[in-house]
Design a protein around this motif. Structure first.
Motif, mmCIF file in Angstrom:
data_model
loop_
_atom_site.group_PDB
_atom_site.id
_atom_site.type_symbol
_atom_site.label_atom_id
_atom_site.label_comp_id
_atom_site.label_asym_id
_atom_site.label_seq_id
_atom_site.Cartn_x
_atom_site.Cartn_y
_atom_site.Cartn_z
ATOM 1 N N SER A 175 4.577 4.623 -5.327
ATOM 2 C CA SER A 175 3.252 4.309 -4.789
ATOM 3 C C SER A 175 2.785 3.666 -5.823
ATOM 4 O O SER A 175 2.503 3.928 -6.708
ATOM 5 C CB SER A 175 2.612 5.321 -3.731
ATOM 6 N N THR A 180 2.377 2.438 9.834
ATOM 7 C CA THR A 180 2.869 2.200 9.203
ATOM 8 C C THR A 180 4.259 2.118 9.299
ATOM 9 O O THR A 180 5.329 1.222 9.133
ATOM 10 C CB THR A 180 2.565 3.247 7.643
ATOM 11 N N TRP A 235 -3.738 -10.771 -6.013
ATOM 12 C CA TRP A 235 -3.122 -9.382 -5.320
ATOM 13 C C TRP A 235 -1.923 -9.990 -4.603
ATOM 14 O O TRP A 235 -0.905 -8.510 -4.684
ATOM 15 C CB TRP A 235 -3.663 -9.452 -4.032
ATOM 16 N N HIS A 265 -3.146 1.084 -7.070
ATOM 17 C CA HIS A 265 -3.901 0.073 -6.677
ATOM 18 C C HIS A 265 -3.498 -0.673 -5.718
ATOM 19 O O HIS A 265 -2.093 -1.641 -5.907
ATOM 20 C CB HIS A 265 -4.991 -0.515 -7.482
ATOM 21 N N GLY A 266 -3.975 -0.724 -4.770
ATOM 22 C CA GLY A 266 -3.175 -1.677 -3.428
ATOM 23 C C GLY A 266 -3.585 -3.130 -3.584
ATOM 24 O O GLY A 266 -4.559 -3.575 -4.194
ATOM 25 N N TRP A 267 -3.559 -4.015 -2.233
ATOM 26 C CA TRP A 267 -4.172 -5.738 -2.769
ATOM 27 C C TRP A 267 -5.355 -5.279 -2.710
ATOM 28 O O TRP A 267 -6.471 -6.873 -3.074
ATOM 29 C CB TRP A 267 -3.707 -6.338 -1.952
ATOM 30 N N ASN A 288 -1.210 3.068 0.683
ATOM 31 C CA ASN A 288 -0.141 2.373 0.191
ATOM 32 C C ASN A 288 0.938 2.062 0.134
ATOM 33 O O ASN A 288 2.002 2.797 -0.344
ATOM 34 C CB ASN A 288 -0.349 1.835 -1.260
ATOM 35 N N ALA A 304 0.538 -6.834 -6.138
ATOM 36 C CA ALA A 304 0.569 -5.263 -5.621
ATOM 37 C C ALA A 304 1.959 -6.145 -4.720
ATOM 38 O O ALA A 304 1.911 -4.616 -3.708
ATOM 39 C CB ALA A 304 -1.091 -4.700 -4.650
#
Length: 83
Positions: free
Chosen positions: A61, A24, A76, A64-66, A50, A79
């Motif tokens: 943060s 990341t 999506w 929920h991520g994509w 995320n 996000a």
């Protein structure tokens, strides 16, 4: 890195089955370098934490991520972080 397509698009993939390997951080830094050079790009992180958004300036943060949004058949793009 794959060779450029006729449109000049390149794909760079960083893959590791292990967490905590710095992927990341590397993706965030690469995205920043490309942005500084005014090279358009799309950075994706499939990590459940995320964390990429935090590296790129998101204040907190997202819940929920994509991946979770796609799985729930939701858009999506909500996000996504554009900067």
């Amino acid at each position: 890195m794959t060779p450029p397509t006729p449109a000049g698009i390149r794909t760079i993939a960083l893959v590791s089955p292990l967490g905590g390997t710095g992927q990341t951080t590397v993706v965030a830094n690469l995205a920043c370098i490309l942005a500084q050079r005014e090279v358009p790009g799309l950075a994706l992180d499939l990590c459940a934490q995320n964390a990429l958004g935090l590296h790129l300036g998101r204040a907190k943060s997202v819940k929920h991520g994509w991946v979770q949004l796609v799985d729930a058949d939701q858009w999506w793009g909500d996000a996504a972080l554009e900067n």
